[in-house]
Every structure is written in structure tokens, then in C-alpha cells.
Design an enzyme around this catalytic site. Structure first.
Site, PDB file in Angstrom:
ATOM      1  N   CYS A   2      53.326 -44.649 -12.413  1.00  0.00           N
ATOM      2  CA  CYS A   2      53.310 -45.033 -11.009  1.00  0.00           C
ATOM      3  C   CYS A   2      53.513 -43.803 -10.152  1.00  0.00           C
ATOM      4  O   CYS A   2      54.023 -42.785 -10.631  1.00  0.00           O
ATOM      5  CB  CYS A   2      54.434 -46.011 -10.699  1.00  0.00           C
ATOM      6  SG  CYS A   2      54.338 -47.515 -11.680  1.00  0.00           S
ATOM      7  N   GLY A  28      48.395 -44.545 -10.505  1.00  0.00           N
ATOM      8  CA  GLY A  28      48.347 -45.996 -10.628  1.00  0.00           C
ATOM      9  C   GLY A  28      47.307 -46.567  -9.694  1.00  0.00           C
ATOM     10  O   GLY A  28      47.259 -46.181  -8.527  1.00  0.00           O
ATOM     11  N   ASN A 102      59.500 -45.270 -10.469  1.00  0.00           N
ATOM     12  CA  ASN A 102      58.550 -44.740 -11.445  1.00  0.00           C
ATOM     13  C   ASN A 102      59.334 -44.479 -12.725  1.00  0.00           C
ATOM     14  O   ASN A 102      60.315 -43.742 -12.711  1.00  0.00           O
ATOM     15  CB  ASN A 102      57.931 -43.447 -10.909  1.00  0.00           C
ATOM     16  CG  ASN A 102      57.049 -42.734 -11.934  1.00  0.00           C
ATOM     17  OD1 ASN A 102      56.947 -41.524 -11.914  1.00  0.00           O
ATOM     18  ND2 ASN A 102      56.418 -43.471 -12.815  1.00  0.00           N
ATOM     19  N   GLY A 103      58.871 -45.080 -13.824  1.00  0.00           N
ATOM     20  CA  GLY A 103      59.549 -44.898 -15.103  1.00  0.00           C
ATOM     21  C   GLY A 103      59.655 -46.215 -15.833  1.00  0.00           C
ATOM     22  O   GLY A 103      59.086 -47.222 -15.396  1.00  0.00           O
ATOM     23  N   CYS A 237      59.100 -35.059 -18.925  1.00  0.00           N
ATOM     24  CA  CYS A 237      57.971 -35.487 -19.774  1.00  0.00           C
ATOM     25  C   CYS A 237      56.910 -34.393 -19.858  1.00  0.00           C
ATOM     26  O   CYS A 237      56.269 -34.068 -18.863  1.00  0.00           O
ATOM     27  CB  CYS A 237      57.381 -36.749 -19.158  1.00  0.00           C
ATOM     28  SG  CYS A 237      55.796 -37.215 -19.836  1.00  0.00           S
ATOM     29  N   TYR A 243      48.541 -34.096 -19.242  1.00  0.00           N
ATOM     30  CA  TYR A 243      47.479 -34.987 -18.794  1.00  0.00           C
ATOM     31  C   TYR A 243      47.710 -35.631 -17.431  1.00  0.00           C
ATOM     32  O   TYR A 243      46.790 -35.747 -16.629  1.00  0.00           O
ATOM     33  CB  TYR A 243      47.289 -36.102 -19.831  1.00  0.00           C
ATOM     34  CG  TYR A 243      46.510 -37.299 -19.340  1.00  0.00           C
ATOM     35  CD1 TYR A 243      45.128 -37.236 -19.181  1.00  0.00           C
ATOM     36  CD2 TYR A 243      47.159 -38.481 -18.998  1.00  0.00           C
ATOM     37  CE1 TYR A 243      44.418 -38.339 -18.718  1.00  0.00           C
ATOM     38  CE2 TYR A 243      46.452 -39.581 -18.524  1.00  0.00           C
ATOM     39  CZ  TYR A 243      45.082 -39.502 -18.389  1.00  0.00           C
ATOM     40  OH  TYR A 243      44.382 -40.566 -17.908  1.00  0.00           O
ATOM     41  N   CYS A 383      55.038 -44.151 -25.936  1.00  0.00           N
ATOM     42  CA  CYS A 383      56.031 -43.715 -24.943  1.00  0.00           C
ATOM     43  C   CYS A 383      56.799 -44.940 -24.454  1.00  0.00           C
ATOM     44  O   CYS A 383      56.195 -45.953 -24.134  1.00  0.00           O
ATOM     45  CB  CYS A 383      55.321 -43.065 -23.755  1.00  0.00           C
ATOM     46  SG  CYS A 383      56.463 -42.656 -22.415  1.00  0.00           S
ATOM     47  N   CYS A 433      60.896 -33.651 -22.963  1.00  0.00           N
ATOM     48  CA  CYS A 433      60.704 -34.770 -23.879  1.00  0.00           C
ATOM     49  C   CYS A 433      59.350 -34.559 -24.541  1.00  0.00           C
ATOM     50  O   CYS A 433      58.362 -34.264 -23.865  1.00  0.00           O
ATOM     51  CB  CYS A 433      60.692 -36.107 -23.135  1.00  0.00           C
ATOM     52  SG  CYS A 433      60.263 -37.492 -24.222  1.00  0.00           S
ATOM     53  N   CYS A 436      56.440 -38.588 -27.899  1.00  0.00           N
ATOM     54  CA  CYS A 436      55.173 -39.168 -28.366  1.00  0.00           C
ATOM     55  C   CYS A 436      54.485 -38.248 -29.371  1.00  0.00           C
ATOM     56  O   CYS A 436      53.639 -38.696 -30.145  1.00  0.00           O
ATOM     57  CB  CYS A 436      54.259 -39.512 -27.195  1.00  0.00           C
ATOM     58  SG  CYS A 436      54.068 -38.181 -26.012  1.00  0.00           S
TER      59      CYS A 436
HETATM   60 FE1  SF4 Z   1      56.302 -38.116 -21.859  1.00  0.00          FE
HETATM   61 FE2  SF4 Z   1      55.635 -38.575 -24.377  1.00  0.00          FE
HETATM   62 FE3  SF4 Z   1      58.216 -38.390 -23.660  1.00  0.00          FE
HETATM   63 FE4  SF4 Z   1      56.740 -40.472 -22.874  1.00  0.00          FE
HETATM   64  S1  SF4 Z   1      57.316 -39.959 -24.971  1.00  0.00           S
HETATM   65  S2  SF4 Z   1      58.171 -39.289 -21.632  1.00  0.00           S
HETATM   66  S3  SF4 Z   1      54.732 -39.515 -22.571  1.00  0.00           S
HETATM   67  S4  SF4 Z   1      56.637 -36.771 -23.590  1.00  0.00           S
END
Ligand code: SF4
Length: 458
Positions: A2, A28, A102-103, A237, A243, A383, A433, A436
Site C-alpha cells: 500500500c 496499490g 502500510n504493512g 524490506c 522491486y 512475505c 529483512c 523471502c
Molecule cells: Fe521484504 Fe521479503 Fe522481508 Fe517481506 S520477507 S519484508 S518482501 S524482504
């Protein structure tokens, strides 16, 4: 997935919020909403679809005030209906409250069940509404304390903007999963998911809202309040850089374009190819393909063209099927490809279905060899922090080896950027993070551990 934006202390705040949402449309496309506050009264308009279709001058005039916030939504499990569109607005004992999020909250279902048992009545199926109820039920004295207490009970990913009366609050979760930037304009403030929204409204970037920080903005007065308990580590993230964010934005202090170029350069070092030209899968891979070209010395070309006017739901009654959907969106430039050995750079490989269709297109246009390069590691796990991804079973990287994927796509070679290579390319802005890609989730997945389905992201 979002986009959120808010304006404080500026005339016609709703008009600026609309422009901000326009810039954040890529985050979004299913629903959009704006709330404006005048003398403590919140007025809200929401619609399904794109910001430009949902709002016009006449509608924006119905949203007077110098404080405003807005949201553009891509729905996941909560469904695309208007009842799940934001801003969420509630009339509570401190005045009118509006919230955009957002999240994804990873203990949203547990909290919801607890609140429902205590008598709360929910208007939507989105996790964000939990925050509204927690604020309304807090026994703390001031709205700021109530918001801080509510957010301290929530686990997972949240960048939130909240108005109570004419006062705006902005907060990020302690891990800092989703971006949120602060800008200054005409004596007031603008807060948005990405700097591209600040650019369009003519605001100057001041700084990021820090992970765990809570800001209070009243007109042109800004205060950073005692924030949330820090997380064991920050975890913005990395997929936003790969992307999701726009390449003309700066997030986490990094230029998204420069980060993607660095991924492309590192990819060229790790996965070289002997080829005549390199091109991107437009548009999200353009910067990475440029980086690959810069590092390898292989000329950059425009081998694929994307049609920007394709709606998400376009299905031709007589031409269904996977490849046709790809052909609607992309076409190959025969003059670039015929008789050539080509490197195709994509930002990531999720299901792999689009890539298969693209490879057929590229081969039909006469490419002699197709070398596929991915500017991120294999996506292995879903994710749970706000990016919509398919289940593990649908992720091609979790089901097949690199050689098997190469054969499935029908390419001459396939190479991914390594996890270490991706992180080292943007090390100065991390740690990130990368769950994924690695399966290592920094924030506890409480709902999932208790057997609930993953929540709808806000
Ligand atoms: Fe981002 Fe992947 Fe972590 Fe989700 S899991 S917050 S898409 S790095």
C-alpha cells in the site's frame, strides 16, 4: 502493499494528498481513499480503482481542511471491497480519528479475537482496524499515549499515519519494515511512503521517520515523542529496493535507482554471460539491466517494450491463456533481437509464469541464445510483512533447482544474484529483512504459529 501519505498545516491538504497518492499508485491499485480534517471534523471519500479515476476537483472540494491523509491499496486476503479501503475513520472519545496503514500485522488475528471477545465490533476484515480499536480502548490520558500503547501491542510491519482531530501522528514499527519519509512544504509537513510523493507535491525531503519513532505534528509544529520499544535489530524490506519502490525514490537513505544498478553490477560479476546485448524486463528491471551493462561492457538495448495501458483484469474472451496475457503486456523488438545472443535481466523470479511467456516472445523474435539473469536471489518463502506473494508451493525458487528452472523457462543459461552479493551491494543502508530469500523472519509470526491464515495487508 500500500501507499500512504499525509499533509499537515497546509491549505487544501486533500489536493496535495491526492497528488501524493497519484505518485504512489504503483504501491496499490485496487482502492483509494482520502480523509481531510477541518476544525476537528474528519470527512472521508473512498473508491475502488485508481486515484485519478476516483477523485476530481469537485470531490476534492468536499474535503476541506489543512490536515489530510490518504491511502492506496492492493488487497490480499481481506478482499478488494470498499469496506476494506482506507482511511479507516472512527468517532471516539478524543474526537474524530482516521488511520492509514502500510504493512501486515503478524498478531492481528490474535488481537482481533481478543477484542471481539471483549465486545468490539469490526467494520472490515483488515488487520489495520485492530489498531483503531486498541487506541479507542486505551486508558492512557492523551491521544499520543493511547497511540503509543496501542502500537506497542502490535507485532509485525506497520508504517501508520493517524489523525486525532487536527493533529497528525506518524509511526513506524520498531523493525522499520516499510518506508516512511518526512518532508517540509510551505510551513507545513508532508509524510509519505516514498520520496517520489514529496517530489510531486513540491515538498523538500527532511529525513526518514525512524524505526520505532512516533511523531506528533500539529500544523507546523513537529515533535518526536518517546517511541516504541526498540526491536532486536532493524529490518527494512530489501524487496522494496529490488522491486517495489519507484526508482526515482530514496528510501532508507538509499537511491532506489542506484541500489538496483549496484545489484545489476554485482550480478554481472557473479553471473557473467557472453552476449551481444543486454536488456531489461521493463520497467522495474531497467536500472538493474543498466548496471549489468555498465559492469559487463555489453551494450544496453531496448529488447522488450511494455504496454502501460493494460488493466489488471484484462482478459480477451477468445484469447485466454498464459502466453497471451504476457503478450498483451509486452512485445519484443525484432530489430534488436534477431540473430543475437541476449542477456535478459529481471529484478526477481516469483512464480516464473511471466518469464516463460517472455522467453517464447524473445525466441520468436529471432534471438539466437537467451541468457536469463535475476538481480536478486531465489524467492524461497512468502512475505508476512506486507508484500503480496504467493504461497511457498507456488514460488518456483522453493520448488525447483536452478537447473530445473532453466529448463522450465527454456533459456540457455540462468543465473541469480547471491544473497551475500545482494546485501553487500547495499550494505551501507542495512541490515535488511531478507526473509523471502533466506527464510529467516526477523519479527515473530504469531498468527501463523497459532494456526491462523496470514492476514490481509494494509
Ligand atoms: Fe521484504 Fe521479503 Fe522481508 Fe517481506 S520477507 S519484508 S518482501 S524482504
Amino acid at each position: 502493499m500500500c501507499g500512504i501519505v499525509a499533509v499537515s498545516g497546509i491549505d487544501h491538504a486533500a489536493e496535495l494528498t491526492f497528488l501524493g497518492l497519484y505518485a504512489l499508485q504503483h504501491r496499490g491499485q485496487e482502492a483509494v481513499g482520502i480523509c481531510a480534517v477541518e476544525d476537528g471534523t474528519a470527512r472521508v471519500l473512498k473508491a475502488t480503482g485508481l486515484a485519478a479515476d476516483a477523485f476530481d476537483d469537485e470531490k476534492l472540494k468536499r474535503l476541506p481542511g489543512r490536515t489530510s491523509l490518504g491511502h492506496t491499496r492492493y488487497s490480499t486476503a481481506g478482499g478488494p471491497g470498499l469496506e476494506n479501503a482506507q482511511p479507516l475513520v472512527a468517532r471516539y472519545h478524543q474526537g474524530d480519528l482516521a488511520l492509514v496503514h502500510n504493512g501486515t500485522i503478524t498478531n492481528g488475528q490474535v488481537l482481533r479475537e481478543e477484542l471481539v471477545r471483549e465486545g468490539a465490533i469490526f467494520q472490515s476484515t483488515i488487520d489495520s482496524e485492530v489498531i483503531v480499536h486498541l487506541i479507542a480502548r486505551s486508558r492512557r490520558e492523551t491521544p499520543a499515549e493511547q497511540i503509543a500503547e496501542a502500537l506497542s501491542r502490535v507485532v509485525g510491519a506497520f508504517s501508520v499515519l493517524i489523525t486525532v482531530g487536527d493533529v497528525l501522528y506518524a509511526a513506524r514499527d520498531p523493525w522499520g519494515f516499510r518506508p516512511l519519509v518526512l518532508g517540509r512544504k510551505a510551513g507545513g509537513y508532508v509524510v509519505a511512503s516514498e520520496t517520489c510523493a514529496l517530489d510531486l507535491v513540491g515538498a523538500t525531503y527532511v529525513r526518514d521517520v525512524e524505526p520505532g519513532e512516533l511523531l506528533r505534528i500539529e500544523g507546523d509544529r513537529l515533535e518526536s515523542l518517546p517511541g516504541l520499544e526498540p526491536a532486536s535489530r532493524k529490518a527494512p524490506c530489501i524487496f522494496e529496493l529490488v522491486y517495489f519502490a519507484r526508482p526515482d525514490s530514496r528510501i532508507w537513505g538509499a537511491s532506489v535507482d542506484r541500489a538496483r544498478r549496484a545489484f545489476g553490477r554485482q550480478l554481472a560479476k557473479e553471473q557473467p554471460a557472453d552476449a551481444d546485448c543486454v536488456f531489461s524486463v521493463p520497467d522495474s528491471s531497467n536500472s538493474a539491466a543498466l548496471g549489468f551493462s555498465e559492469e559487463s561492457g555489453i551494450p544496453f538495448e531496448l529488447g522488450l517494450i511494455r504496454n502501460h495501458y493494460v488493466g489488471r483484469t484484462f482478459i480477451h474472451p477468445t484469447q485466454e491463456g498464459r502466453d497471451f496475457r504476457v503478450r498483451i503486456k509486452y512485445n519484443a523488438v525484432r530489430e534488436v533481437l534477431e540473430g543475437k545472443r541476449v542477456v535478459v535481466v529481471d529484478d526477481s523470479l516469483v512464480r516464473g509464469t511471466t518469464s516463460r511467456g517472455l522467453v517464447s516472445l524473445i525466441r520468436e523474435a529471432g534471438a539466437k541464445e537467451v541468457h536469463f539473469r535475476i538481480a536478486s536471489p531465489p524467492v524461497l518463502s512468502p512475505c508476512y510483512y506486507g508484500i503480496d506473494m504467493p504461497t511457498k508451493e507456488e514460488l518456483i525458487g522453493s520448488q525447483l533447482s536452478v537447473d530445473e528452472i532453466r529448463d522450465r523457462l527454456g533459456v540457455d543459461s540462468l543465473g541469480y544474484l547471491s544473497l551475500e552479493g545482494m546485501e553487500s551491494a547495499v550494505a551501507e543502508f542495512g541490515p535488511f529483512c531478507n526473509a523471502c530469500f533466506s527464510g529467516r523472519y526477523p519479527a515473530p509470526l504469531i498468527d501463523l504459529e497459532r494456526g491462523y491464515a496470514a492476514a490481509s495487508c494494509g
